[in-house]
Design a protein around this motif. Structure first.
Motif, PDB file in Angstrom:
ATOM      1  N   THR A 143      -4.793  -5.436 -11.604  1.00  0.00           N
ATOM      2  CA  THR A 143      -5.596  -5.272 -10.447  1.00  0.00           C
ATOM      3  C   THR A 143      -5.467  -3.542 -10.244  1.00  0.00           C
ATOM      4  OG1 THR A 143      -5.939  -5.440  -7.955  1.00  0.00           O
ATOM      5  CG2 THR A 143      -3.710  -5.754  -8.718  1.00  0.00           C
ATOM      6  N   ASP A 144      -6.433  -3.064  -9.783  1.00  0.00           N
ATOM      7  CA  ASP A 144      -6.159  -1.566  -9.275  1.00  0.00           C
ATOM      8  C   ASP A 144      -5.990  -1.376  -7.728  1.00  0.00           C
ATOM      9  OD1 ASP A 144      -8.691  -2.515  -8.170  1.00  0.00           O
ATOM     10  OD2 ASP A 144      -9.780  -0.593  -9.061  1.00  0.00           O
ATOM     11  N   SER A 145      -5.978  -2.714  -7.187  1.00  0.00           N
ATOM     12  CA  SER A 145      -5.656  -2.566  -5.601  1.00  0.00           C
ATOM     13  C   SER A 145      -4.052  -2.281  -5.265  1.00  0.00           C
ATOM     14  CB  SER A 145      -6.094  -4.055  -4.967  1.00  0.00           C
ATOM     15  OG  SER A 145      -5.607  -3.754  -3.599  1.00  0.00           O
ATOM     16  N   LEU A 146      -3.712  -1.029  -4.742  1.00  0.00           N
ATOM     17  CA  LEU A 146      -2.558  -0.555  -4.140  1.00  0.00           C
ATOM     18  C   LEU A 146      -2.012  -1.668  -3.348  1.00  0.00           C
ATOM     19  CD1 LEU A 146      -2.098   3.188  -4.885  1.00  0.00           C
ATOM     20  CD2 LEU A 146      -0.943   1.403  -6.152  1.00  0.00           C
ATOM     21  N   TYR A 147      -3.056  -1.842  -2.299  1.00  0.00           N
ATOM     22  CA  TYR A 147      -2.741  -2.742  -1.238  1.00  0.00           C
ATOM     23  C   TYR A 147      -2.193  -4.031  -1.475  1.00  0.00           C
ATOM     24  CZ  TYR A 147      -4.380  -5.884   2.837  1.00  0.00           C
ATOM     25  OH  TYR A 147      -4.551  -6.760   3.782  1.00  0.00           O
ATOM     26  N   VAL A 148      -3.103  -4.775  -2.619  1.00  0.00           N
ATOM     27  CA  VAL A 148      -2.394  -6.173  -3.046  1.00  0.00           C
ATOM     28  C   VAL A 148      -1.099  -5.904  -3.707  1.00  0.00           C
ATOM     29  CG1 VAL A 148      -2.746  -8.016  -4.735  1.00  0.00           C
ATOM     30  CG2 VAL A 148      -4.556  -7.175  -3.305  1.00  0.00           C
ATOM     31  N   VAL A 149      -0.753  -4.879  -4.627  1.00  0.00           N
ATOM     32  CA  VAL A 149       0.462  -4.814  -5.257  1.00  0.00           C
ATOM     33  C   VAL A 149       1.381  -4.454  -4.482  1.00  0.00           C
ATOM     34  CG1 VAL A 149       1.429  -3.193  -7.165  1.00  0.00           C
ATOM     35  CG2 VAL A 149      -0.750  -3.925  -7.601  1.00  0.00           C
ATOM     36  N   ARG A 150       1.300  -3.693  -3.518  1.00  0.00           N
ATOM     37  CA  ARG A 150       2.557  -3.014  -2.596  1.00  0.00           C
ATOM     38  C   ARG A 150       3.018  -4.273  -1.704  1.00  0.00           C
ATOM     39  NH1 ARG A 150       0.135   2.687  -1.476  1.00  0.00           N
ATOM     40  NH2 ARG A 150       0.963   3.699  -3.136  1.00  0.00           N
ATOM     41  N   ARG A 151       2.008  -5.078  -1.026  1.00  0.00           N
ATOM     42  CA  ARG A 151       2.160  -6.096  -0.222  1.00  0.00           C
ATOM     43  C   ARG A 151       2.596  -7.322  -0.930  1.00  0.00           C
ATOM     44  NH1 ARG A 151      -0.793  -2.350   1.636  1.00  0.00           N
ATOM     45  NH2 ARG A 151      -0.458  -1.931   3.903  1.00  0.00           N
ATOM     46  N   TYR A 152       2.078  -7.437  -2.222  1.00  0.00           N
ATOM     47  CA  TYR A 152       3.012  -8.461  -2.935  1.00  0.00           C
ATOM     48  C   TYR A 152       4.408  -8.194  -3.246  1.00  0.00           C
ATOM     49  CZ  TYR A 152       4.305 -10.771  -7.318  1.00  0.00           C
ATOM     50  OH  TYR A 152       4.929 -11.564  -8.279  1.00  0.00           O
ATOM     51  N   ARG A 153       4.559  -7.063  -3.513  1.00  0.00           N
ATOM     52  CA  ARG A 153       6.001  -6.571  -3.658  1.00  0.00           C
ATOM     53  C   ARG A 153       6.819  -6.842  -2.686  1.00  0.00           C
ATOM     54  NH1 ARG A 153       4.521  -1.920  -7.876  1.00  0.00           N
ATOM     55  NH2 ARG A 153       4.237  -3.143  -9.828  1.00  0.00           N
ATOM     56  N   HIS A 154       6.382  -6.578  -1.523  1.00  0.00           N
ATOM     57  CA  HIS A 154       7.194  -6.798  -0.109  1.00  0.00           C
ATOM     58  C   HIS A 154       7.621  -8.485  -0.331  1.00  0.00           C
ATOM     59  CE1 HIS A 154       7.270  -3.027   1.689  1.00  0.00           C
ATOM     60  NE2 HIS A 154       6.051  -2.931   1.450  1.00  0.00           N
ATOM     61  N   GLY A 155       6.739  -9.293  -0.700  1.00  0.00           N
ATOM     62  CA  GLY A 155       7.257 -10.674  -0.803  1.00  0.00           C
ATOM     63  C   GLY A 155       6.338 -11.268   0.517  1.00  0.00           C
ATOM     64  N   ALA A 156       6.380 -12.533   0.507  1.00  0.00           N
ATOM     65  CA  ALA A 156       5.754 -13.383   1.388  1.00  0.00           C
ATOM     66  C   ALA A 156       6.401 -13.393   3.122  1.00  0.00           C
ATOM     67  CB  ALA A 156       5.858 -15.096   1.046  1.00  0.00           C
ATOM     68  N   GLN A 157       7.719 -12.874   3.124  1.00  0.00           N
ATOM     69  CA  GLN A 157       8.255 -12.691   4.228  1.00  0.00           C
ATOM     70  C   GLN A 157       7.664 -11.561   5.102  1.00  0.00           C
ATOM     71  OE1 GLN A 157       9.791 -12.155   1.484  1.00  0.00           O
ATOM     72  NE2 GLN A 157      10.389 -10.209   1.549  1.00  0.00           N
ATOM     73  N   TRP A 158       7.027 -10.566   4.356  1.00  0.00           N
ATOM     74  CA  TRP A 158       6.657  -9.490   4.871  1.00  0.00           C
ATOM     75  C   TRP A 158       5.609  -9.771   5.993  1.00  0.00           C
ATOM     76  CZ3 TRP A 158       7.383  -4.423   4.943  1.00  0.00           C
ATOM     77  CH2 TRP A 158       6.156  -3.528   5.168  1.00  0.00           C
ATOM     78  N   ARG A 159       5.694  -8.999   7.041  1.00  0.00           N
ATOM     79  CA  ARG A 159       4.572  -9.379   7.998  1.00  0.00           C
ATOM     80  C   ARG A 159       3.418  -8.445   7.872  1.00  0.00           C
ATOM     81  NH1 ARG A 159       3.904  -7.001  13.436  1.00  0.00           N
ATOM     82  NH2 ARG A 159       2.764  -8.318  14.871  1.00  0.00           N
ATOM     83  N   HIS A 160       2.486  -9.328   7.414  1.00  0.00           N
ATOM     84  CA  HIS A 160       0.998  -8.543   7.194  1.00  0.00           C
ATOM     85  C   HIS A 160       0.526  -8.587   8.649  1.00  0.00           C
ATOM     86  CE1 HIS A 160       1.505  -9.161   3.193  1.00  0.00           C
ATOM     87  NE2 HIS A 160       1.918 -10.484   3.524  1.00  0.00           N
ATOM     88  N   MET A 161       0.134  -7.195   8.753  1.00  0.00           N
ATOM     89  CA  MET A 161      -0.798  -6.812  10.074  1.00  0.00           C
ATOM     90  C   MET A 161      -2.161  -7.085   9.867  1.00  0.00           C
ATOM     91  SD  MET A 161       1.849  -5.461  11.726  1.00  0.00           S
ATOM     92  CE  MET A 161       1.031  -4.408  13.317  1.00  0.00           C
ATOM     93  N   PHE A 162      -2.851  -6.909   8.890  1.00  0.00           N
ATOM     94  CA  PHE A 162      -4.225  -7.358   8.628  1.00  0.00           C
ATOM     95  C   PHE A 162      -4.496  -8.295   7.579  1.00  0.00           C
ATOM     96  CE2 PHE A 162      -3.392  -2.701   9.732  1.00  0.00           C
ATOM     97  CZ  PHE A 162      -4.406  -2.660  10.729  1.00  0.00           C
ATOM     98  N   ASN A 163      -5.533  -8.956   7.884  1.00  0.00           N
ATOM     99  CA  ASN A 163      -6.260 -10.048   7.038  1.00  0.00           C
ATOM    100  C   ASN A 163      -4.935 -11.221   6.640  1.00  0.00           C
ATOM    101  OD1 ASN A 163      -8.411  -8.446   6.224  1.00  0.00           O
ATOM    102  ND2 ASN A 163      -7.007  -7.148   4.900  1.00  0.00           N
ATOM    103  N   THR A 164      -4.428 -11.433   7.972  1.00  0.00           N
ATOM    104  CA  THR A 164      -3.250 -12.504   7.785  1.00  0.00           C
ATOM    105  C   THR A 164      -4.059 -13.786   7.226  1.00  0.00           C
ATOM    106  OG1 THR A 164      -3.654 -13.046  10.203  1.00  0.00           O
ATOM    107  CG2 THR A 164      -1.808 -11.471   9.569  1.00  0.00           C
TER     108      THR A 164
END
Length: 123
Positions: A82-103
């Motif tokens: 993927t070219d999506s830094l949005y997906v890559v960065r949040r994936y690397r934070h893991g499922a426990q990361w508190r996603h502020m948008f698109n929950t």
């Protein structure tokens, strides 16, 4: 270009995912986001594609997530490109990361990933 990574064995599948808002990307009133997935063979040739619209709010990030979620449905070891830094960065934070948008989409993303029974990598 061609992909020359670990997915080039019989067991791994390389899948490219992306999203686009088309010619109206800059105008949220007119924007209609689409997502796509391309499956590659061992010689980096596209051998299958699937695409569709993004439900609900029309944002590129939701499109990128929709494409990734769709790719998780493929069987076997998967290498997601993927070219999506949005997906890559949040994936690397893991499922426990508190996603502020698109929950809602992140919940489906993590559920789909947890249901996979085969290895998965992301670039």
């Amino acid at each position: 270009g061609s992909y020359t990574g670990r997915a080039h064995s019989q067991e791994w599948r390389a899948v490219g995912v992306d999203a686009s808002g088309g010619k109206f990307t800059g105008d949220s009133r007119l924007r209609r986001i689409g997502w796509g997935r391309v499956l590659f063979d061992q010689d980096s040739r596209a051998i299958g594609t699937i695409f569709g619209p993004v439900p609900g709010k029309q944002t590129i990030n939701r499109g990128e997530l929709t494409a990734a979620i769709n790719a998780f449905r493929l069987q076997g070891p998967l290498h997601l490109i993927t070219d999506s830094l949005y997906v890559v960065r949040r994936y690397r934070h893991g499922a426990q990361w508190r996603h502020m948008f698109n929950t809602d989409f992140w919940r489906v993303f993590w559920e789909a990933l947890s249901e996979r029974t085969h290895p998965f990598t992301l670039d």
